[in-house]
Scaffold this motif. Sequence first.
Motif, PDB file in Angstrom:
ATOM      1  N   MET A 151      24.118 -42.419-137.285  1.00  0.00           N
ATOM      2  CA  MET A 151      23.311 -43.280-136.231  1.00  0.00           C
ATOM      3  C   MET A 151      23.795 -44.801-136.649  1.00  0.00           C
ATOM      4  O   MET A 151      24.031 -45.283-137.509  1.00  0.00           O
ATOM      5  CB  MET A 151      21.694 -43.179-136.743  1.00  0.00           C
ATOM      6  CG  MET A 151      20.885 -44.159-135.774  1.00  0.00           C
ATOM      7  SD  MET A 151      19.171 -44.241-136.041  1.00  0.00           S
ATOM      8  CE  MET A 151      18.716 -42.623-135.601  1.00  0.00           C
ATOM      9  N   ILE A 152      23.963 -45.366-135.520  1.00  0.00           N
ATOM     10  CA  ILE A 152      24.574 -46.692-135.342  1.00  0.00           C
ATOM     11  C   ILE A 152      23.180 -47.508-135.909  1.00  0.00           C
ATOM     12  O   ILE A 152      22.213 -47.790-135.310  1.00  0.00           O
ATOM     13  CB  ILE A 152      24.843 -47.262-134.213  1.00  0.00           C
ATOM     14  CG1 ILE A 152      26.257 -46.292-133.494  1.00  0.00           C
ATOM     15  CG2 ILE A 152      25.575 -48.557-133.868  1.00  0.00           C
ATOM     16  CD1 ILE A 152      26.535 -46.533-132.214  1.00  0.00           C
ATOM     17  N   ARG A 153      23.685 -48.621-136.838  1.00  0.00           N
ATOM     18  CA  ARG A 153      22.601 -49.579-136.995  1.00  0.00           C
ATOM     19  C   ARG A 153      22.736 -50.712-136.355  1.00  0.00           C
ATOM     20  O   ARG A 153      23.962 -51.400-136.759  1.00  0.00           O
ATOM     21  CB  ARG A 153      22.572 -49.664-138.771  1.00  0.00           C
ATOM     22  CG  ARG A 153      22.270 -48.246-139.500  1.00  0.00           C
ATOM     23  CD  ARG A 153      22.568 -48.454-140.684  1.00  0.00           C
ATOM     24  NE  ARG A 153      21.831 -49.485-141.487  1.00  0.00           N
ATOM     25  CZ  ARG A 153      21.940 -50.388-142.031  1.00  0.00           C
ATOM     26  NH1 ARG A 153      23.674 -51.075-141.786  1.00  0.00           N
ATOM     27  NH2 ARG A 153      21.358 -51.061-142.688  1.00  0.00           N
ATOM     28  N   VAL A 154      21.851 -51.450-136.011  1.00  0.00           N
ATOM     29  CA  VAL A 154      21.940 -52.751-135.185  1.00  0.00           C
ATOM     30  C   VAL A 154      21.058 -53.659-135.535  1.00  0.00           C
ATOM     31  O   VAL A 154      19.938 -53.540-136.076  1.00  0.00           O
ATOM     32  CB  VAL A 154      21.864 -52.544-133.805  1.00  0.00           C
ATOM     33  CG1 VAL A 154      21.644 -53.639-132.844  1.00  0.00           C
ATOM     34  CG2 VAL A 154      22.854 -51.714-133.169  1.00  0.00           C
ATOM     35  N   MET A 159      13.672 -50.867-127.636  1.00  0.00           N
ATOM     36  CA  MET A 159      13.265 -50.005-127.129  1.00  0.00           C
ATOM     37  C   MET A 159      14.378 -48.973-126.055  1.00  0.00           C
ATOM     38  O   MET A 159      14.688 -47.861-126.193  1.00  0.00           O
ATOM     39  CB  MET A 159      12.160 -50.200-126.045  1.00  0.00           C
ATOM     40  CG  MET A 159      10.853 -50.511-126.790  1.00  0.00           C
ATOM     41  SD  MET A 159       9.840 -51.417-125.471  1.00  0.00           S
ATOM     42  CE  MET A 159       9.318 -49.741-124.435  1.00  0.00           C
ATOM     43  N   LEU A 160      15.320 -49.902-125.539  1.00  0.00           N
ATOM     44  CA  LEU A 160      16.425 -49.286-124.775  1.00  0.00           C
ATOM     45  C   LEU A 160      17.235 -48.575-125.670  1.00  0.00           C
ATOM     46  O   LEU A 160      17.994 -47.582-125.733  1.00  0.00           O
ATOM     47  CB  LEU A 160      17.178 -50.345-124.196  1.00  0.00           C
ATOM     48  CG  LEU A 160      18.266 -50.205-123.188  1.00  0.00           C
ATOM     49  CD1 LEU A 160      17.895 -49.229-122.111  1.00  0.00           C
ATOM     50  CD2 LEU A 160      18.982 -51.144-122.596  1.00  0.00           C
ATOM     51  N   LEU A 161      17.676 -49.343-127.197  1.00  0.00           N
ATOM     52  CA  LEU A 161      18.704 -48.594-128.034  1.00  0.00           C
ATOM     53  C   LEU A 161      17.963 -47.396-128.843  1.00  0.00           C
ATOM     54  O   LEU A 161      18.869 -46.373-128.913  1.00  0.00           O
ATOM     55  CB  LEU A 161      18.970 -49.559-129.035  1.00  0.00           C
ATOM     56  CG  LEU A 161      19.886 -51.018-128.637  1.00  0.00           C
ATOM     57  CD1 LEU A 161      19.834 -51.953-129.515  1.00  0.00           C
ATOM     58  CD2 LEU A 161      21.199 -50.483-128.089  1.00  0.00           C
ATOM     59  N   ALA A 162      16.719 -47.477-129.053  1.00  0.00           N
ATOM     60  CA  ALA A 162      16.054 -46.561-129.522  1.00  0.00           C
ATOM     61  C   ALA A 162      16.049 -45.042-128.756  1.00  0.00           C
ATOM     62  O   ALA A 162      16.262 -44.050-129.001  1.00  0.00           O
ATOM     63  CB  ALA A 162      14.660 -46.561-129.904  1.00  0.00           C
ATOM     64  N   ASP A 163      16.203 -45.131-127.487  1.00  0.00           N
ATOM     65  CA  ASP A 163      16.184 -44.259-126.446  1.00  0.00           C
ATOM     66  C   ASP A 163      17.437 -43.459-126.474  1.00  0.00           C
ATOM     67  O   ASP A 163      17.673 -42.534-125.992  1.00  0.00           O
ATOM     68  CB  ASP A 163      15.681 -44.495-124.897  1.00  0.00           C
ATOM     69  CG  ASP A 163      14.350 -44.889-124.867  1.00  0.00           C
ATOM     70  OD1 ASP A 163      13.467 -44.540-125.670  1.00  0.00           O
ATOM     71  OD2 ASP A 163      14.084 -45.441-123.822  1.00  0.00           O
ATOM     72  N   ALA A 164      18.459 -44.124-126.658  1.00  0.00           N
ATOM     73  CA  ALA A 164      19.854 -43.754-126.886  1.00  0.00           C
ATOM     74  C   ALA A 164      20.087 -43.394-128.511  1.00  0.00           C
ATOM     75  O   ALA A 164      21.325 -43.080-128.916  1.00  0.00           O
ATOM     76  CB  ALA A 164      20.767 -44.842-126.552  1.00  0.00           C
ATOM     77  N   GLY A 165      19.138 -43.231-129.440  1.00  0.00           N
ATOM     78  CA  GLY A 165      19.398 -42.913-130.750  1.00  0.00           C
ATOM     79  C   GLY A 165      20.032 -44.064-131.531  1.00  0.00           C
ATOM     80  O   GLY A 165      20.633 -43.665-132.623  1.00  0.00           O
TER      81      GLY A 165
END
Length: 209
Positions: free
Chosen positions: A1-4, A19-25
């Motif tokens: 998983m990419i950590r941002v 939320m947008l990033l979470a939806d993409a994992g």
Amino acid sequence: MIRVMLVDDHALVRMGFRMLLADAGIEVVAEADTGEQACADYPKLKPDVVVMDLSMPGMGGLEAVRRLLAQDPKARVLVLSAHEDTAHPRRVMQAGALGYLTKRGAPEALIAAVTAVAEHRPYVDAQTAQVLALAQMKGDTNPAEALSEREFSVFIQLARGLTVAQIAANLNLSPSTVGTHLYHVKQKLGAGNQSELTLVALHWGLIQA
């Protein structure tokens, strides 16, 4: 998983991106509302990608990119900007950022940009790439291109209405050094005062009205 790590001074913007990033994992492991906080928190977390807004109080995003890359030359930074000029993307990439994305882009572009930067691949959104290409073809030269990196940073903060003392604190410079940069900026841009510098910045889309 990419950590941002998300760096933006607007909480609602960060929430939307999270939320947008979470939806993409993609996991958001940290948030910061200033470049100063991002630089302080980065060494503890070492995220895969730093998503950095350009227009923030304090040192701002461009200076934060420079300091992050000075801390860790392998840091992967994606810059988000509301600016649609040619000077900012060029300066950002020269400072070491891997990606540049305008905030007006489609939501899925953020996912594509974060994924590319996480994989050490450069990313510039299509709109910005087109603006840069057209400017090069037409020979349009933004006068700010003549400024050094430090002069450009001082110029942008002055154009936003900050005082010499505030800029000195933000950029960790002495007021006299800021004054010297200001003199050179005025000479290179043919401006007589701070108001004229602001007009130049507005004309070329370097700041927003």
